[in-house]
Design a protein around this motif. Sequence first.
Motif, mmCIF file in Angstrom:
data_model
loop_
_atom_site.group_PDB
_atom_site.id
_atom_site.type_symbol
_atom_site.label_atom_id
_atom_site.label_comp_id
_atom_site.label_asym_id
_atom_site.label_seq_id
_atom_site.Cartn_x
_atom_site.Cartn_y
_atom_site.Cartn_z
ATOM 1 N N PHE A 23 47.996 34.854 43.059
ATOM 2 C CA PHE A 23 46.589 34.488 42.833
ATOM 3 C C PHE A 23 45.706 35.727 42.703
ATOM 4 N N ASN A 24 45.922 36.727 43.559
ATOM 5 C CA ASN A 24 45.124 37.947 43.470
ATOM 6 C C ASN A 24 45.368 38.697 42.163
ATOM 7 N N LEU A 25 46.621 38.700 41.710
ATOM 8 C CA LEU A 25 46.936 39.377 40.453
ATOM 9 C C LEU A 25 46.155 38.758 39.303
ATOM 10 N N HIS A 26 46.078 37.432 39.301
ATOM 11 C CA HIS A 26 45.356 36.762 38.213
ATOM 12 C C HIS A 26 43.856 37.059 38.279
ATOM 13 N N GLN A 27 43.324 37.234 39.489
ATOM 14 C CA GLN A 27 41.921 37.646 39.589
ATOM 15 C C GLN A 27 41.719 39.047 39.015
ATOM 16 N N LEU A 28 42.672 39.931 39.312
ATOM 17 C CA LEU A 28 42.588 41.299 38.801
ATOM 18 C C LEU A 28 42.699 41.307 37.271
ATOM 19 N N LEU A 29 43.585 40.474 36.740
ATOM 20 C CA LEU A 29 43.734 40.376 35.286
ATOM 21 C C LEU A 29 42.470 39.805 34.641
ATOM 22 N N HIS A 30 41.854 38.848 35.292
ATOM 23 C CA HIS A 30 40.604 38.278 34.789
ATOM 24 C C HIS A 30 39.539 39.371 34.680
ATOM 25 N N TRP A 31 39.455 40.192 35.708
ATOM 26 C CA TRP A 31 38.500 41.310 35.704
ATOM 27 C C TRP A 31 38.850 42.311 34.611
ATOM 28 N N ALA A 32 40.128 42.630 34.465
ATOM 29 C CA ALA A 32 40.556 43.592 33.439
ATOM 30 C C ALA A 32 40.229 43.077 32.039
ATOM 31 N N ASN A 33 40.285 41.772 31.862
ATOM 32 C CA ASN A 33 39.986 41.186 30.559
ATOM 33 C C ASN A 33 38.548 41.462 30.143
ATOM 34 N N GLN A 34 37.655 41.514 31.113
ATOM 35 C CA GLN A 34 36.250 41.796 30.818
ATOM 36 C C GLN A 34 36.060 43.207 30.267
ATOM 37 N N GLN A 35 37.062 44.045 30.492
ATOM 38 C CA GLN A 35 36.991 45.430 30.035
ATOM 39 C C GLN A 35 38.000 45.725 28.915
ATOM 40 N N GLY A 36 38.570 44.663 28.380
ATOM 41 C CA GLY A 36 39.498 44.824 27.280
ATOM 42 C C GLY A 36 40.836 45.432 27.658
ATOM 43 N N ARG A 37 41.213 45.347 28.943
ATOM 44 C CA ARG A 37 42.455 45.984 29.397
ATOM 45 C C ARG A 37 43.450 45.003 30.007
ATOM 46 N N MET A 38 43.238 43.739 29.747
ATOM 47 C CA MET A 38 44.110 42.739 30.370
ATOM 48 C C MET A 38 45.566 42.889 29.910
ATOM 49 N N HIS A 39 45.769 43.091 28.622
ATOM 50 C CA HIS A 39 47.129 43.205 28.106
ATOM 51 C C HIS A 39 47.856 44.391 28.748
ATOM 52 N N ASP A 40 47.171 45.524 28.814
ATOM 53 C CA ASP A 40 47.784 46.715 29.413
ATOM 54 C C ASP A 40 48.138 46.476 30.872
ATOM 55 N N LEU A 41 47.224 45.840 31.590
ATOM 56 C CA LEU A 41 47.473 45.593 33.016
ATOM 57 C C LEU A 41 48.604 44.591 33.190
ATOM 58 N N LYS A 42 48.672 43.585 32.345
ATOM 59 C CA LYS A 42 49.737 42.592 32.442
ATOM 60 C C LYS A 42 51.103 43.264 32.294
ATOM 61 N N GLN A 43 51.232 44.128 31.302
ATOM 62 C CA GLN A 43 52.507 44.816 31.085
ATOM 63 C C GLN A 43 52.844 45.733 32.263
ATOM 64 N N ALA A 44 51.823 46.404 32.793
ATOM 65 C CA ALA A 44 52.047 47.296 33.933
ATOM 66 C C ALA A 44 52.489 46.517 35.165
ATOM 67 N N LEU A 45 51.945 45.320 35.346
ATOM 68 C CA LEU A 45 52.326 44.496 36.492
ATOM 69 C C LEU A 45 53.752 43.967 36.346
ATOM 70 N N PHE A 46 54.138 43.586 35.131
ATOM 71 C CA PHE A 46 55.530 43.190 34.901
ATOM 72 C C PHE A 46 56.475 44.314 35.330
ATOM 73 N N SER A 47 56.183 45.528 34.880
ATOM 74 C CA SER A 47 57.051 46.668 35.203
ATOM 75 C C SER A 47 57.021 46.994 36.688
#
Length: 222
Positions: free
Chosen positions: A109-133
Amino acid sequence: MEQSKQLSSEQPLRIDIVSDVVCPWCVIGYRQLAQALEQTNTEHEIHWHPFELNPNMPSDGQNMREHIMEKYGSSKQESDASRTRLKEAGSEVGFEFNFNDDTRMHNTFNLHQLLHWANQQGRMHDLKQALFSAHFTNNRNISDNAVLADIAAEVGLDRTEALAVLEEQRFAKEVRAEEQHWQQQGIQSVPAMIFNERHLVSGAQGVENYVNILEQLATMQE
């Protein structure tokens, strides 16, 4: 959001992907799709959306093998065989799974909140890939807010603000609402990929099947 670098007068293919960071087939499916997009030279934009595989998971997570055996009734041998299949499928798309006896399953749940925030800055995709790794390759403790803030910083986001987002549960309401939206659309398993907001494809289909799907969609758009 990931946007294609291709320039075209045509409307890019919209791809909504509902997924969870702790879902191994989500990263495999995405990478298969990415290869198909490249092979077909498809102009596209990707939008990631939240799904929790284990919404009732304790905040500090659980040993992955124990969790899988409890959830699915798997034996150790079946668990080992599944891990081997995942490693092979990951290798085919250039992703490394490093499972060990201490690998953990996490509440996301916290990860998805962080991704939501990153999306506001255009970095959601990058953060998603980094979290997978971070989870599957490097076995980092993604139940730890400090670790999540570190990962955010590694993709160029502000670490202090990332930590504040997590500690304040700043986007809890928004993430819950989006999760409920996709559940109401009938999404019960992931990855779920929706093309042009109309065509649902579930599971990791393989590069060749994604190529076929993309070619069919291109024909429909002509």
